[in-house]
Write a protein that holds these residues in place. Structure first.
Motif, mmCIF file in Angstrom:
data_model
loop_
_atom_site.group_PDB
_atom_site.id
_atom_site.type_symbol
_atom_site.label_atom_id
_atom_site.label_comp_id
_atom_site.label_asym_id
_atom_site.label_seq_id
_atom_site.Cartn_x
_atom_site.Cartn_y
_atom_site.Cartn_z
ATOM 1 N N VAL A 86 -14.347 -2.604 -18.231
ATOM 2 C CA VAL A 86 -13.009 -2.064 -18.048
ATOM 3 C C VAL A 86 -12.082 -3.177 -17.580
ATOM 4 O O VAL A 86 -12.360 -3.824 -16.568
ATOM 5 C CB VAL A 86 -13.035 -0.930 -17.014
ATOM 6 N N LYS A 87 -10.979 -3.382 -18.294
ATOM 7 C CA LYS A 87 -10.011 -4.402 -17.892
ATOM 8 C C LYS A 87 -9.009 -3.801 -16.912
ATOM 9 O O LYS A 87 -8.323 -2.824 -17.230
ATOM 10 C CB LYS A 87 -9.273 -4.947 -19.104
ATOM 11 N N VAL A 88 -8.924 -4.433 -15.749
ATOM 12 C CA VAL A 88 -8.105 -3.895 -14.673
ATOM 13 C C VAL A 88 -6.931 -4.815 -14.382
ATOM 14 O O VAL A 88 -7.103 -6.038 -14.305
ATOM 15 C CB VAL A 88 -8.943 -3.718 -13.390
ATOM 16 N N GLY A 89 -5.759 -4.227 -14.216
ATOM 17 C CA GLY A 89 -4.595 -4.954 -13.725
ATOM 18 C C GLY A 89 -4.163 -4.398 -12.386
ATOM 19 O O GLY A 89 -4.318 -3.203 -12.121
ATOM 20 N N ILE A 90 -3.654 -5.287 -11.550
ATOM 21 C CA ILE A 90 -3.170 -4.861 -10.234
ATOM 22 C C ILE A 90 -1.755 -5.375 -10.054
ATOM 23 O O ILE A 90 -1.505 -6.572 -10.171
ATOM 24 C CB ILE A 90 -4.069 -5.409 -9.104
ATOM 25 N N GLU A 143 -7.999 -5.274 -0.852
ATOM 26 C CA GLU A 143 -9.086 -4.306 -0.691
ATOM 27 C C GLU A 143 -9.586 -3.824 -2.059
ATOM 28 O O GLU A 143 -10.789 -3.654 -2.267
ATOM 29 C CB GLU A 143 -8.575 -3.143 0.160
ATOM 30 N N LEU A 144 -8.663 -3.619 -2.989
ATOM 31 C CA LEU A 144 -9.086 -3.335 -4.365
ATOM 32 C C LEU A 144 -9.972 -4.466 -4.880
ATOM 33 O O LEU A 144 -11.035 -4.233 -5.467
ATOM 34 C CB LEU A 144 -7.858 -3.192 -5.277
ATOM 35 N N LEU A 145 -9.542 -5.689 -4.655
ATOM 36 C CA LEU A 145 -10.303 -6.844 -5.136
ATOM 37 C C LEU A 145 -11.681 -6.918 -4.496
ATOM 38 O O LEU A 145 -12.683 -7.178 -5.171
ATOM 39 C CB LEU A 145 -9.530 -8.137 -4.857
ATOM 40 N N ARG A 146 -11.741 -6.679 -3.199
ATOM 41 C CA ARG A 146 -13.031 -6.748 -2.493
ATOM 42 C C ARG A 146 -14.068 -5.845 -3.169
ATOM 43 O O ARG A 146 -15.232 -6.225 -3.333
ATOM 44 C CB ARG A 146 -12.860 -6.315 -1.030
ATOM 45 N N MET A 147 -13.613 -4.670 -3.580
ATOM 46 C CA MET A 147 -14.561 -3.730 -4.177
ATOM 47 C C MET A 147 -14.725 -3.951 -5.676
ATOM 48 O O MET A 147 -15.818 -3.810 -6.220
ATOM 49 C CB MET A 147 -14.127 -2.303 -3.861
ATOM 50 N N SER A 171 -7.505 2.159 -1.250
ATOM 51 C CA SER A 171 -8.063 1.450 -2.398
ATOM 52 C C SER A 171 -9.395 2.015 -2.880
ATOM 53 O O SER A 171 -9.692 1.993 -4.077
ATOM 54 C CB SER A 171 -8.221 -0.033 -2.044
ATOM 55 N N GLY A 172 -10.217 2.492 -1.958
ATOM 56 C CA GLY A 172 -11.488 3.074 -2.378
ATOM 57 C C GLY A 172 -11.260 4.349 -3.170
ATOM 58 O O GLY A 172 -11.858 4.571 -4.230
ATOM 59 N N GLN A 173 -10.386 5.180 -2.650
ATOM 60 C CA GLN A 173 -10.080 6.419 -3.355
ATOM 61 C C GLN A 173 -9.435 6.121 -4.710
ATOM 62 O O GLN A 173 -9.657 6.843 -5.702
ATOM 63 C CB GLN A 173 -9.155 7.290 -2.513
ATOM 64 N N ALA A 174 -8.668 5.055 -4.782
ATOM 65 C CA ALA A 174 -8.067 4.666 -6.056
ATOM 66 C C ALA A 174 -9.148 4.298 -7.072
ATOM 67 O O ALA A 174 -9.077 4.667 -8.248
ATOM 68 C CB ALA A 174 -7.110 3.487 -5.839
ATOM 69 N N ALA A 196 -19.453 3.988 -8.619
ATOM 70 C CA ALA A 196 -19.476 2.581 -9.038
ATOM 71 C C ALA A 196 -18.494 1.736 -8.224
ATOM 72 O O ALA A 196 -17.324 2.082 -8.079
ATOM 73 C CB ALA A 196 -19.149 2.473 -10.529
ATOM 74 N N GLY A 197 -18.976 0.656 -7.683
ATOM 75 C CA GLY A 197 -18.135 -0.237 -6.885
ATOM 76 C C GLY A 197 -17.914 0.240 -5.465
ATOM 77 O O GLY A 197 -17.238 -0.432 -4.686
#
Lengths: 351, 351, 351, 351
Positions: free
Chosen positions: D7-11, D21-25, D325-328, D342-343
């Motif tokens: 999955v390609k993710v953009g932030i 925090e998104l990146l950490r996970m 971020s986790g819930q996201a 996952a993650g």
């Protein structure tokens, strides 16, 4: 995870901080399973009742230490105070069990020196020579073949990694080394002591153990091995009002003023290029302990203030991870021929 | 407090931490009254609206900086960043006002050296020679007669007091001094910077300014004055996740191994015997910064680890009190012939 | 300070946090002198060896508790856990000594209720009626004439002062009060417990004692006295990772929606106008615990969110000062006819 | 990880705490890869230069926000302040991109209500109805089909999960709910504000936003949806001197006194039995925020103090993980049909 290749892990002394830290990482280790955790005090209690962070990750209770059960493990970790592992070690080694000892029992080769600093006779001095000092960046090959690995203390890990390239290359005066180190409070363990109460420690800073700390002989032994001759270190530990983290500020006198900071920076980068857990920061950096909080990395930075002859090396680790449980798992991975990173991939929690 | 003998105090730059700290102590000073506090940003605001801790103690508002008003004060404190005091100083001194400057503007005698470290020309180099360096333990007599006192920085205070007896008595190698120092975060002032956010600083530890910190030339100037010759210091400041407190761990090489720790302990005790704010702890002590939290004391302990030749001196102060506002009031007391302790009797808040 | 009018003070149980806090304030009290401090555990030790913050302020050692010595004091403070004061009280009162008890022994009038919550019989139920509940804002006149004052607990002080004007004026439903309170860790005392270690408490937050906390019956008794009828409080204490400070967030339902927030604000201001240690902040404020750190003040703010019928009152104190030792000294001042502020003038340490 | 199914993710907005925090996970997510992170301020900077914790995990630089690049991602996260996402949303949705918005822009269905609390008109009110409120425990099915998920705020997540079973079953007075909540300082984001400095926040506690906080309308909307009718909540947020963690203490009045605590406990356990990230603790528990530090769990405990009619529910989350971020990521996993865990398998860091 295939059932047939899972490594069975036992942990002796699972209630302390290094114990729960082993669990935090091992429950996500792709090839290991914790099958027994012992504790005399908490026998019968669910582990996740003591550490709710583990709820949903681990379905196991503390059990009484039992040699037969431990002997069925592929590897046994000792996350105990000193003077526990050495009493069970003769039998465990006899039974062929592989052991990773996080305590101080087998770190010092000279049993008289050990006794001087730990205040009692060593229980099995004849086994000291079979223990491999578990600093992978120095002893990886020997660890691979070891049955018993003695994990370095937290301060010694931080100090040795910071000074390694300088001493290997004979660049500094090994008789005038200074290690000014600070540790988070978790380093004092999970013991009921007034000195470690929140109301005693918070919003304050102090040195301790300046006249002599048990990690001093370990540091001098390890650095001496690296340098190939005796070294002398002034070691000053301090307590920081934070839970985790260790920061060493290392001072060393260049023996040759002509060596440049760039050359030394380059030397460090080359020395640790292939090390998965040692990270040399760009010149001019000041590593923060939080950059390794919960992670197995050591981050280093090298300075030469005012271009004088005193080098200042900054070295940070998480005292509970690279300084204890993470390095122990790294050693297990090496001993068992697993991927050295297995179970150790989590990113530091920052902020 | 008799109206006729009250000292009228003005404070320039009252919104920062050294400003409120002056107020905390001055409102209970038996012979002083704060009559004006300036702030461009907060002009018109009640001081106790910004600092509710002062409610009921102080009934005054921030005013625009005004030379005429300041000139009517018996003494004016500058609790400003550098580069403010030096612009008003020519006029204030001309008007005969006594000034205690907490900023860095008049700490360095050599204006070229000042410019090198502070990055701009000095506004009134001709006045530098009229400033007395406000370390009472060294310069008490000169302070008594001074019109302008330049209060030492926090690190320099802590380091100089810790090394004073050694350098006065020529006991150590003055070319190889090391000052490993740590500060609470209030030392960074009350400025909106991401680096000093709680979420950035808390539960972490780091060094900063290793390549060069502005307090280094001040430390070397001060120690040089004490030693009577040039000294060389490796100075490494660090940030501790605590609000207040400064701890220096000082390393010095004995030039004569025959000197005993007992002799040095005794030397320190004698040197500071009559000093109201320097406290030499019993041999073997490890002072905590909280033992001086909110108080004007410096507490010292001297060690000689493993009986080798490297002395380790531990020195703690509250960076905002003995390291800034408390020492400033001490200087005011000396300048005005008041009891040196006046306003400075509160006990450290511990725990 | 004239020798002939100095109040001789004795302290039973001087090693805990309320003990050292009494000392911190009493050494600067203009009319009191601490002549005896007892501790069974630390008998013979200099007080300033345990609390270096007192070095230079107090020249005294811990002594064995001795009734004769205590009886020679003008006033004796008990800074002990519960179940100590009540065993010595019959004799002390017989001897005519005035006592300020910081413990829980005499706070609850009904000895059966006391036994229910404290788990043991009361040692001298017949003396309970002679104890005056030491909340000066409610009982000043009775305190003046008391021989035995029972100082309120920290939570009860904070909660009662916050709800006082509402209950005195019958403005809220006294059956649906909610007190959501938080305390710094010093409230747990200086005892070696794992739960209060820095590494357990830091960087975390939790409730405790929700099913029932010993301060609940005291709160309901106190508020019932104020209201003139029985009240019902849901009391939820929480632990904050800070050393000192207590914050209560109080919820009360207005019985008459027509009453305005302005009227309530005004009511609070009038009620506490002459109280030296209760400060009603401007409407819309959010008091911080640090605004009273080390000071004897309670600061209050009143809110009516969204103009609905639930009032929210915010109340902060320093749990060791207005919540314990400061209030005890305030009570002593009242009992002995001294200036109520004596020894209590220091400004909160902020930052 | 197979290249073809990644999955390609953009932030968008990667420099703040929810971004890192998104990146950490995500760097350890088995099926996702972060391909673009935007930041206007830090364009061109390596991400791991800002966050050294990511060194060795991520080899990417901040780039200028660019719609074309974002549109090539499988999913785009907005980790921005409010008023950013809504300006790009029309085009992104048009292009078919899936979006997980961590900001407040699409949380409130009623654009007038949104404008009232956020102080400006909504940029695309017509899209509000297309946004699914991303609380998986309530809206899992709708999230699965959503193109745009609006992630709940941290306080609303903690409060709604805590009260869910009570409101679904109509057990409490929905007009008298009280949510007393506390947050770590990271909730205030990575912005240079004096109020959030370490020296301002540390060792202190305060309420804020009592007159009205932007999360109030979101809480009332969400609880209203659950209850099936309008609810009224008194919401009081507080700031705790810790980096991460959120604790809500929820008060609700039972409408039927005959319901027992055991029945309610059982109801909670059943309701959340299959939820991977909601953990109902045994009766009598007091969850600590550190038990979820860095993890995506919400832990709950239910109390009925003194067996009266006021229930007290305790709810803890990590404000940056389950609260952001986790819930996201959980929402992304649901949207894309991935394993919901996952993650998100890392264990909380404790101690």
């Amino acid at each position: 995870m295939e059932e047939n290749c899972v490594v069975k892990v036992g942990i002796v002394g699972g209630t302390g901080y290094t114990g729960v830290e082993l669990l935090r990482m091992l429950v996500n280790h792709p090839e290991a399973e914790v099958v027994v955790i012992t504790s005399r005090a908490e026998e019968g209690l669910r582990v996740d009742a003591l550490y709710p962070s583990l709820r949903g990750h681990l379905n196991i209770r503390f059990s009484h230490p039992n040699l037969d059960v431990l002997a069925q493990c592929d590897v046994v970790f000792f996350a105990t105070p000193h003077n526990v592992a050495m009493n069970l070690m003769p039998q465990l080694l006899e039974l062929g069990t592989r052991v990773v000892d996080l305590s101080a029992d087998f770190r010092i080769r000279d049993h008289k020196l050990w006794s001087k600093w730990y205040g009692e006779p060593h229980a099995c001095p004849e086994l000291l020579s079979r223990a491999v000092y578990g600093l992978p960046e120095v002893n990886r090959a020997a660890i691979r073949d070891a049955q018993l690995v003695a994990c370095p203390g937290c301060y010694p890990t931080s100090v040795q990694l910071g000074l390694l390239p300088l001493l290997e290359n004979n660049l500094v005066d090994e008789q005038r080394l200074i290690a000014n180190a600070t540790s988070g409070v978790s380093g004092a363990g999970r013991q009921a002591k007034i000195d470690n109460l929140f109301a005693e420690v918070s919003d304050s800073f102090k040195a301790y153990g300046i006249p002599g700390h048990r990690h001093l002989p370990e540091i001098e032994q390890g650095l001496g091995d690296i340098a190939g001759r005796e070294v002398s270190v002034t070691f000053a530990p301090h307590l920081v009002p934070m839970v985790r983290g260790m920061h060493s500020t290392l001072y060393a006198e260049l023996t040759d003023s002509a060596v440049t900071l760039e050359e030394i920076q380059s030397l460090y980068e080359q020395r640790f290029e292939d090390e998965p857990f040692v990270d040399v920061l760009p010149a001019g950096s000041h590593p923060q302990t939080r950059s390794v909080r919960g992670a197995n990395h050591c981050r280093l930075a090298i300075h030469r203030p005012q271009d004088r002859d005193t080098l200042v090396v900054l070295s940070v680790i998480d005292n509970l991870v690279k300084g204890a449980s993470g390095q122990a798992i790294q050693n297990m991975n090496i001993m068992l021929g697993l991927d050295e990173n297995a179970g150790l991939t989590t990113v530091a929690v920052m902020p």
